[in-house]
Design a protein around this motif. Structure first.
Motif, mmCIF file in Angstrom:
data_model
loop_
_atom_site.group_PDB
_atom_site.id
_atom_site.type_symbol
_atom_site.label_atom_id
_atom_site.label_comp_id
_atom_site.label_asym_id
_atom_site.label_seq_id
_atom_site.Cartn_x
_atom_site.Cartn_y
_atom_site.Cartn_z
ATOM 1 N N ILE A 230 12.435 33.135 -53.244
ATOM 2 C CA ILE A 230 12.995 32.190 -52.273
ATOM 3 C C ILE A 230 12.321 32.346 -50.912
ATOM 4 N N LEU A 231 12.134 33.576 -50.471
ATOM 5 C CA LEU A 231 11.512 33.818 -49.166
ATOM 6 C C LEU A 231 10.063 33.331 -49.139
ATOM 7 N N LEU A 232 9.350 33.490 -50.246
ATOM 8 C CA LEU A 232 7.976 32.981 -50.285
ATOM 9 C C LEU A 232 7.956 31.453 -50.214
ATOM 10 N N GLY A 233 8.939 30.818 -50.847
ATOM 11 C CA GLY A 233 9.036 29.372 -50.709
ATOM 12 C C GLY A 233 9.321 28.957 -49.280
ATOM 13 N N LEU A 234 10.201 29.701 -48.606
ATOM 14 C CA LEU A 234 10.471 29.426 -47.193
ATOM 15 C C LEU A 234 9.221 29.664 -46.345
ATOM 16 N N ALA A 235 8.436 30.681 -46.686
ATOM 17 C CA ALA A 235 7.189 30.933 -45.957
ATOM 18 C C ALA A 235 6.242 29.751 -46.083
ATOM 19 N N PHE A 236 6.217 29.123 -47.258
ATOM 20 C CA PHE A 236 5.332 27.969 -47.458
ATOM 21 C C PHE A 236 5.729 26.809 -46.566
ATOM 22 N N ILE A 237 7.018 26.626 -46.334
ATOM 23 C CA ILE A 237 7.433 25.519 -45.464
ATOM 24 C C ILE A 237 7.588 25.982 -44.015
ATOM 25 N N GLU A 238 7.130 27.190 -43.714
ATOM 26 C CA GLU A 238 7.086 27.655 -42.324
ATOM 27 C C GLU A 238 5.675 27.459 -41.768
ATOM 28 N N LYS A 239 4.693 28.110 -42.349
ATOM 29 C CA LYS A 239 3.284 27.863 -42.032
ATOM 30 C C LYS A 239 2.436 28.597 -43.053
ATOM 31 N N MET A 240 1.214 28.119 -43.237
ATOM 32 C CA MET A 240 0.374 28.680 -44.287
ATOM 33 C C MET A 240 0.075 30.152 -44.043
ATOM 34 N N GLY A 241 -0.006 30.577 -42.790
ATOM 35 C CA GLY A 241 -0.297 31.974 -42.503
ATOM 36 C C GLY A 241 0.761 32.909 -43.050
ATOM 37 N N ALA A 242 2.027 32.471 -43.078
ATOM 38 C CA ALA A 242 3.098 33.329 -43.579
ATOM 39 C C ALA A 242 2.987 33.556 -45.077
ATOM 40 N N VAL A 243 2.339 32.624 -45.791
ATOM 41 C CA VAL A 243 2.187 32.765 -47.245
ATOM 42 C C VAL A 243 1.250 33.926 -47.573
ATOM 43 N N MET A 244 0.468 34.373 -46.585
ATOM 44 C CA MET A 244 -0.446 35.487 -46.831
ATOM 45 C C MET A 244 0.274 36.773 -47.206
ATOM 46 N N VAL A 245 1.596 36.816 -47.013
ATOM 47 C CA VAL A 245 2.355 37.992 -47.445
ATOM 48 C C VAL A 245 2.221 38.191 -48.947
ATOM 49 N N LEU A 246 1.886 37.136 -49.668
ATOM 50 C CA LEU A 246 1.708 37.256 -51.117
ATOM 51 C C LEU A 246 0.566 38.202 -51.474
ATOM 52 N N MET A 247 -0.431 38.323 -50.618
ATOM 53 C CA MET A 247 -1.592 39.151 -50.939
ATOM 54 C C MET A 247 -1.235 40.625 -51.094
ATOM 55 N N PRO A 248 -0.578 41.266 -50.121
ATOM 56 C CA PRO A 248 -0.216 42.678 -50.345
ATOM 57 C C PRO A 248 0.801 42.862 -51.467
ATOM 58 N N LEU A 249 1.675 41.867 -51.683
ATOM 59 C CA LEU A 249 2.637 41.996 -52.773
ATOM 60 C C LEU A 249 1.931 42.010 -54.126
ATOM 61 N N LEU A 250 1.011 41.082 -54.335
ATOM 62 C CA LEU A 250 0.288 41.048 -55.607
ATOM 63 C C LEU A 250 -0.586 42.280 -55.778
ATOM 64 N N LEU A 251 -1.198 42.724 -54.692
ATOM 65 C CA LEU A 251 -2.014 43.942 -54.776
ATOM 66 C C LEU A 251 -1.156 45.121 -55.219
ATOM 67 N N TRP A 252 0.043 45.231 -54.662
ATOM 68 C CA TRP A 252 0.930 46.339 -55.017
ATOM 69 C C TRP A 252 1.341 46.259 -56.488
ATOM 70 N N LEU A 253 1.643 45.053 -56.960
ATOM 71 C CA LEU A 253 2.038 44.893 -58.357
ATOM 72 C C LEU A 253 0.887 45.206 -59.309
ATOM 73 N N ILE A 254 -0.279 44.678 -59.003
ATOM 74 C CA ILE A 254 -1.415 44.835 -59.912
ATOM 75 C C ILE A 254 -1.885 46.281 -59.967
ATOM 76 N N VAL A 255 -2.086 46.882 -58.806
ATOM 77 C CA VAL A 255 -2.620 48.244 -58.776
ATOM 78 C C VAL A 255 -1.547 49.266 -59.149
#
Length: 827
Positions: A230-255
């Motif tokens: 839900i928060l990532l969806g809210l980030a998308f309708i806030e501004k594109m820069g906020a969606v960049m939080v997905l990068m460290p999250l995916l890195l943490w999951l993958i590694v």
């Protein structure tokens, strides 16, 4: 990525016990045995968090009106006013037909001017929160402060959740120092008083990171995993820069989780679950993205696209974004119906976090902007092109001042690290550095600081690449939350180490270190207010020293605050024309239009010069990156009004020039300004970089890093001033007196050296600027030559620096030897 629940529970239990271990009593809260004590401790922490929120609001709310209206706020306010009309009509719906009219694609597009090329290309979340607080507080507060209350609350919530999260795991001292460090950073404090998108992004990034951690490491945490999506969806309708939080999250999951699934028991079932669930959710999203790519090719470039006219048909409806959520519910039903099944009945936190992102973020992003409810994919294609694939070129490249050089769009690779180093109070920086050292020594025992480090690094590292880097530090605000956390860890660790060294109670030493870290930051904040957006720390010598070294003194127009406008209202003549006369800042007129609309600036003041027979007054903000040849010269003339606050070391942050000074700067610009005709600088990157990795060339200062063109002067007139100043002055006097030039070779020569333009019938005539000068105030041409003959080197210095030149550094104002016609009216 998908470990069995038993192993995860064991890992979570181990982590919790490590975090509460008495092996590091200096940082981790003591165990509270017994359910009753735990409940009492949770209640105390809850009350403490309410206290932190109250203190934060008490420190923020009283100053919400102290900051002048900033550059972006009128555009954001306009979007809110438009959407408010839609909400008002929604409240008056009386029939199905009324609903259909409100949901018409063009109606939605008209009332929701968000997420497309135009006055506000950001999605609507931040603006709607501003609108909500305006509706709540607008009856008791003025318009702009009421809208800014949303940002104040967002920042206060960020401080509070940071305190609660860290105090629960590391004790109240760490949580308190983190909260205090965050609130007392002057740049963040100032930003939290603006109607903007970035403070909301700070809150969303922080909340997303924290609930992500809770979803992975706490029992019964499915609600937190859903919250991530839900928060990532809210980030998308806030501004594109906020969606960049997905990068460290995916890195943490993958590694952190994928490698474990190859060796742990139940790996086969986990992979089946992951592949089936992920595949079913990604398929509709992949189809939607493919459709967006196709639609993107059928749309014109974003700056030329008119979504009222450009309406390509989509093969897929917007409802396709709901399919992943349906798959998520189906997967949950399978788990409920088959609780003992080794594929569907096992709780897998990492996989559930990932699938919650896929399920909830697209739906929230779609529904969060009413303009996307209809004709969804074509409008998303336009937004995608504008924000991601075509960002550079779609929007104007913004000029940025950095170490005295003007760049466009992006900055040298080290910009974020430098800006962090000079805009955060030094004591907080020092504590954060100690906290980082402490965290690296305990990675094996406690991975949370390492998780925070990844988040802290994400945006500064992205800024090392070819990405937008304008507007100071606001585009990477989330990094400062994690910096504050390291300051909390570092301050407490240092205090405990010193307490052991000198053998005094740890509590006294913690109080002393906290007083130093937070006290110095509070002192800096108090001393700079209300110019927090111009704050630079003691490492660079403060705002005036930073300005001298080539950083922006001010940028946002907050310098035209209440007291400044009150003084200008008192002193400006009736019906005065006050213009910008600068192409790079002409859009800033909307700031002063809103000041007039809201009653802060006299309504008789004309904000655009319409009289051809006079020069106007001119607004002059010390915004170095937007300086032109004319405004650089104007800055070195005697100002009619200046704002030189003691908070900025007496540096002139804003001024107004009178028509006489304007005419003198205008004349000097006519005489000396010319286009740079030198070639491009030779590439600095090694040949192998240019041949095989051209994207690395920016690390050597080569394109795509783009510097502004060199500043050039009319060398022929300068040489004439050196060799024959009297002859040049006589020629200017001849032209200013409007005498025939045929019998005066010098006057004719001077006219030939001045810029020209070609008429429709092919004739060459003096350009508009010369004609205006000779028509309105020709004596300014003579005055310009007098200044050139007397202060030639100072003029050259002022015109060949991108930054504004402070007159005291060149011996005084350039027109100091000329009469001052407004001696009684100057400040």
């Amino acid at each position: 990525m998908h470990e069995p629940v038993a192993s995860l529970a064991a890992e979570s239990s181990s982590l919790e016990s490590q975090n509460r271990s008495l092996r590091d009593q200096s940082l981790v809260a003591e165990e509270r045995p017994g359910e009753q004590n735990q409940t009492r401790g949770s209640r105390r922490l809850g009350l403490a968090s309410v206290g932190v929120l109250t203190i934060a609001l008490a420190a923020l709310v009283p100053t919400v009106g102290d900051f002048g209206l900033t550059w972006d706020e009128p555009a954001y306010r306009y979007s809110q006013v438009m959407s408010a009309q839609w909400w008002e009509q929604l409240g008056h719906v009386r029939s199905r037909r009324d609903v259909q009219e409100l949901l018409d694609p063009l109606t939605l597009l008209y009332f929701w001017p968000y997420g497309r090329f135009g006055i506000n290309f950001h999605p609507p979340l931040a603006g709607q929160l501003n609108l909500a607080t305006y509706e709540l507080f607008g009856h008791w507060m003025k318009d702009i402060p009421a809208r800014r209350m949303a940002t104040v609350i967002e920042f206060a919530l960020t401080i509070t959740i940071g305190f609660h999260f860290l105090a629960r795991r590391y004790g109240a001292w760490v949580g308190s120092i983190t909260a205090g460090s965050l609130m007392l950073m002057p740049r963040l404090y100032g930003q939290a008083h603006l109607m903007d998108t970035d403070t909301a992004g700070l809150l969303l990034w922080t909340a997303t990171a924290l609930v992500f951690w809770k979803g992975l490491h706490e029992p019964h945490a499915r609600r937190w995993r859903v919250a991530v999506g839900i928060l990532l969806g809210l980030a998308f309708i806030e501004k594109m820069g906020a969606v960049m939080v997905l990068m460290p999250l995916l890195l943490w999951l993958i590694v952190g989780y994928v490698p474990r699934t190859f060796t742990r028991p139940g790996a086969r079932a986990a992979w089946i679950d992951g592949i089936c669930t992920t595949g079913a959710m990604l398929l509709p999203l992949a189809l939607a993205f493919q459709q967006i790519q196709m639609l993107q090719q059928r749309l014109r470039p974003p700056s030329m696209t008119d979504l009222f006219v450009d309406r390509p048909a989509s093969d897929l409806p917007g409802e396709i974004l709901v399919f992943p959520l349906a798959v998520w519910f189906l997967r949950r039903l399978l788990g409920r119906f088959f609780p003992k099944h080794k594929v569907w009945g096992v709780e897998r936190p990492a996989l559930e976090t990932w699938t919650a992102i896929l399920a909830f973020a697209p739906v929230v992003g779609w529904l969060g902007n009413p303009a996307w409810w209809r004709e969804t994919l074509p409008r998303l294609a336009h937004y995608y092109t504008l924000s991601v694939s075509g960002r550079r070129g779609a929007l104007p490249d913004i000029q940025i001042m950095y170490f005295g050089q003007v760049y466009e769009y992006c900055l040298p690779w080290h910009n974020a690290w430098v800006l962090i180093g000079i805009t955060v109070p030094a004591a907080i920086l020092g504590a954060a550095a100690i906290g980082l050292f402490w965290a690296m020594g305990r990675i094996r025992r406690d991975r949370l600081p390492f998780f925070f480090l990844i988040h802290f690094l994400t945006l500064p590292v992205i800024r090392m690449l070819d990405t937008p880097a304008h507007d100071g530090v606001r585009l990477f605000l989330p990094a400062f939350f994690f910096l504050a956390a390291f300051a909390g860890w570092g301050a407490v660790w240092l205090a405990d180490a010193l307490a052991r060294l000198v053998r005094i109670p740890a509590g006294f030493m913690r109080m002393a270190v906290t007083a130093i870290v937070l006290g110095s930051a509070a002192n800096a904040l108090i001393r700079i207010h209300p110019y927090e957006l111009s704050y630079y720390n003691e490492l660079i010598g403060g705002p005036r020293a930073a300005w001298t070294r080539g950083f922006e003194l001010t940028y946002w127009y907050d310098a035209f605050n209440g007291p400044v406008l009150e003084e200008l209202n008192r002193r400006l003549p009736a019906h005065a024309e006050v213009d910008f006369l600068n192409e790079m800042t002409k859009t800033s007129v909307i700031v002063f239009q809103d000041h007039q609309c809201l009653g802060a600036l006299r309504k008789d003041i004309r904000l655009v010069s319409r009289r051809a027979d006079r020069f106007p007054y001119v607004w002059l903000l010390t915004q170095d990156s937007k300086a032109s040849a004319f405004t650089r010269l104007l800055f070195t003339m005697r100002p009619w009004y200046t704002s030189e606050p003691r908070q900025l070391g007496g540096a002139r942050v804003a001024s107004v020039a009178d028509p006489v000074a304007v005419s003198r700067a205008w004349a000097l610009r006519v005489l000396l300004d010319t286009a740079d005709r030198s070639g491009d600088e030779p590439p600095a990157a090694p040949r192998w970089v240019r041949d095989y990795a051209p994207w690395l060339a920016r690390f050597w200062g080569d394109p795509p890093l783009k510097k502004a063109r060199r500043l050039a002067l009319n060398q022929a007139i300068l040489d004439w001033s050196r060799s024959d100043p009297d002859g040049l002055l006589a020629a200017a006097s001849q032209i200013a007196a409007n005498r025939p030039l045929d019998g005066n070779k010098d006057a004719k020569r001077l006219m030939e050296l001045l810029p020209t333009e070609t008429t429709k019938d092919g004739k060459t005539i003096p350009n508009y600027f010369i004609r205006k000068l000779l028509q309105v105030r020709p004596e300014a041409l003579v005055e310009a030559i007098q200044m050139m003959n007397s202060h030639r080197d100072e003029i050259v210095r002022g015109m060949t620096r991108y930054s504004y030149t402070d007159p005291p550094t060149i011996g005084g104002y350039l027109d100091r030897d000329l009469p001052d016609p407004n001696i009684q009216g100057r400040g």
